[in-house]
Design a protein around this motif. Structure first.
Motif, PDB file in Angstrom:
ATOM      1  N   GLN A  39      -4.819   1.724   4.528  1.00  0.00           N
ATOM      2  CA  GLN A  39      -5.731   2.776   4.094  1.00  0.00           C
ATOM      3  C   GLN A  39      -6.561   3.233   5.277  1.00  0.00           C
ATOM      4  O   GLN A  39      -7.317   2.446   5.855  1.00  0.00           O
ATOM      5  N   ALA A  40      -6.397   4.496   5.618  1.00  0.00           N
ATOM      6  CA  ALA A  40      -7.185   5.108   6.682  1.00  0.00           C
ATOM      7  C   ALA A  40      -8.445   5.712   6.072  1.00  0.00           C
ATOM      8  O   ALA A  40      -8.466   6.032   4.878  1.00  0.00           O
ATOM      9  N   PRO A  41      -9.478   5.884   6.862  1.00  0.00           N
ATOM     10  CA  PRO A  41     -10.727   6.449   6.346  1.00  0.00           C
ATOM     11  C   PRO A  41     -10.490   7.810   5.679  1.00  0.00           C
ATOM     12  O   PRO A  41      -9.830   8.684   6.250  1.00  0.00           O
ATOM     13  N   GLY A  42     -11.006   7.947   4.478  1.00  0.00           N
ATOM     14  CA  GLY A  42     -10.890   9.215   3.760  1.00  0.00           C
ATOM     15  C   GLY A  42      -9.544   9.470   3.125  1.00  0.00           C
ATOM     16  O   GLY A  42      -9.327  10.546   2.552  1.00  0.00           O
ATOM     17  N   LYS A  43      -8.644   8.494   3.199  1.00  0.00           N
ATOM     18  CA  LYS A  43      -7.307   8.670   2.630  1.00  0.00           C
ATOM     19  C   LYS A  43      -7.039   7.619   1.560  1.00  0.00           C
ATOM     20  O   LYS A  43      -7.707   6.585   1.496  1.00  0.00           O
ATOM     21  N   GLU A  44      -6.033   7.887   0.752  1.00  0.00           N
ATOM     22  CA  GLU A  44      -5.641   6.939  -0.275  1.00  0.00           C
ATOM     23  C   GLU A  44      -4.867   5.772   0.348  1.00  0.00           C
ATOM     24  O   GLU A  44      -4.300   5.894   1.438  1.00  0.00           O
ATOM     25  N   ARG A  45      -4.847   4.683  -0.383  1.00  0.00           N
ATOM     26  CA  ARG A  45      -4.082   3.526   0.067  1.00  0.00           C
ATOM     27  C   ARG A  45      -2.598   3.875   0.031  1.00  0.00           C
ATOM     28  O   ARG A  45      -2.093   4.376  -0.967  1.00  0.00           O
ATOM     29  N   ASP A 108       3.884   1.173  -5.376  1.00  0.00           N
ATOM     30  CA  ASP A 108       2.616   1.688  -5.865  1.00  0.00           C
ATOM     31  C   ASP A 108       1.602   0.556  -5.959  1.00  0.00           C
ATOM     32  O   ASP A 108       1.965  -0.594  -6.211  1.00  0.00           O
ATOM     33  N   VAL A 109       0.328   0.894  -5.780  1.00  0.00           N
ATOM     34  CA  VAL A 109      -0.705  -0.139  -5.860  1.00  0.00           C
ATOM     35  C   VAL A 109      -0.705  -0.831  -7.212  1.00  0.00           C
ATOM     36  O   VAL A 109      -1.043  -2.018  -7.325  1.00  0.00           O
ATOM     37  N   THR A 110      -0.303  -0.118  -8.245  1.00  0.00           N
ATOM     38  CA  THR A 110      -0.307  -0.709  -9.591  1.00  0.00           C
ATOM     39  C   THR A 110       0.841  -1.699  -9.797  1.00  0.00           C
ATOM     40  O   THR A 110       0.870  -2.400 -10.804  1.00  0.00           O
ATOM     41  N   ASP A 111       1.758  -1.760  -8.859  1.00  0.00           N
ATOM     42  CA  ASP A 111       2.862  -2.723  -8.963  1.00  0.00           C
ATOM     43  C   ASP A 111       2.438  -4.121  -8.545  1.00  0.00           C
ATOM     44  O   ASP A 111       3.197  -5.071  -8.712  1.00  0.00           O
ATOM     45  N   TYR A 112       1.239  -4.261  -7.983  1.00  0.00           N
ATOM     46  CA  TYR A 112       0.781  -5.533  -7.433  1.00  0.00           C
ATOM     47  C   TYR A 112      -0.475  -5.999  -8.151  1.00  0.00           C
ATOM     48  O   TYR A 112      -1.318  -5.186  -8.536  1.00  0.00           O
ATOM     49  N   ASP A 113      -0.593  -7.312  -8.321  1.00  0.00           N
ATOM     50  CA  ASP A 113      -1.701  -7.830  -9.100  1.00  0.00           C
ATOM     51  C   ASP A 113      -2.684  -8.674  -8.313  1.00  0.00           C
ATOM     52  O   ASP A 113      -3.713  -9.079  -8.856  1.00  0.00           O
ATOM     53  N   SER A 114      -2.385  -8.956  -7.045  1.00  0.00           N
ATOM     54  CA  SER A 114      -3.327  -9.707  -6.212  1.00  0.00           C
ATOM     55  C   SER A 114      -3.385  -9.063  -4.839  1.00  0.00           C
ATOM     56  O   SER A 114      -2.341  -8.639  -4.310  1.00  0.00           O
TER      57      SER A 114
END
Length: 125
Positions: A39-45, A108-114
């Motif tokens: 994640q860069a500043p001002g951007k999405e993960r 996707d970030v939602t694919d991960y839980d930790s």
């Protein structure tokens, strides 16, 4: 639940290399998929790479293909991200994440839980 701790980030000149590590605990490591995000500043993960339980399956974002290599050592409960030919646009906070359950290489970030707390990579020109 998996506890993850990233390390290995730093300040490096363009064209240089870094090896990020992701040390884990709390769940049998060889039953979790590991993903790397940044994640860069001002951007999405942004998803960068993922590796399957045994390491035989690996996937990369197009923006890093050929320069980044994801790997894992199940005996050490640790995953790695080798970053070569660094560019200024690689500057970001890099996170590793774990997915329990199915051996699916999520993007996707939602694919991960930790998640870990991140390690900063800064590339100078």
């Amino acid at each position: 639940q998996v506890h993850l701790v990233e390390s290995g980030g730093g300040l490096v000149q363009a064209g240089g290399s870094l090896r990020l590590s992701c040390a884990t605990s709390g769940r049998t490591f060889n039953t979790v998929v590991i993903g790397w995000f940044r994640q860069a500043p001002g951007k999405e993960r942004e998803w960068v790479a993922a590796i399957s339980w045994t390491g035989t399956g690996r996937m990369y974002a197009d923006s890093v293909k050929g320069r980044f290599t994801i790997s894992r050592d199940n005996a050490k409960n640790t995953a790695y991200l080798q970053i070569n030919s660094l560019k200024r646009e690689d500057t970001a906070l890099y996170y590793c994440a774990a997915r329990s359950g199915r051996d699916y290489l999520g993007r996707d970030v939602t694919d991960y839980d930790s998640w870990g707390q991140g390690t900063q990579v800064t590339v100078s020109s």
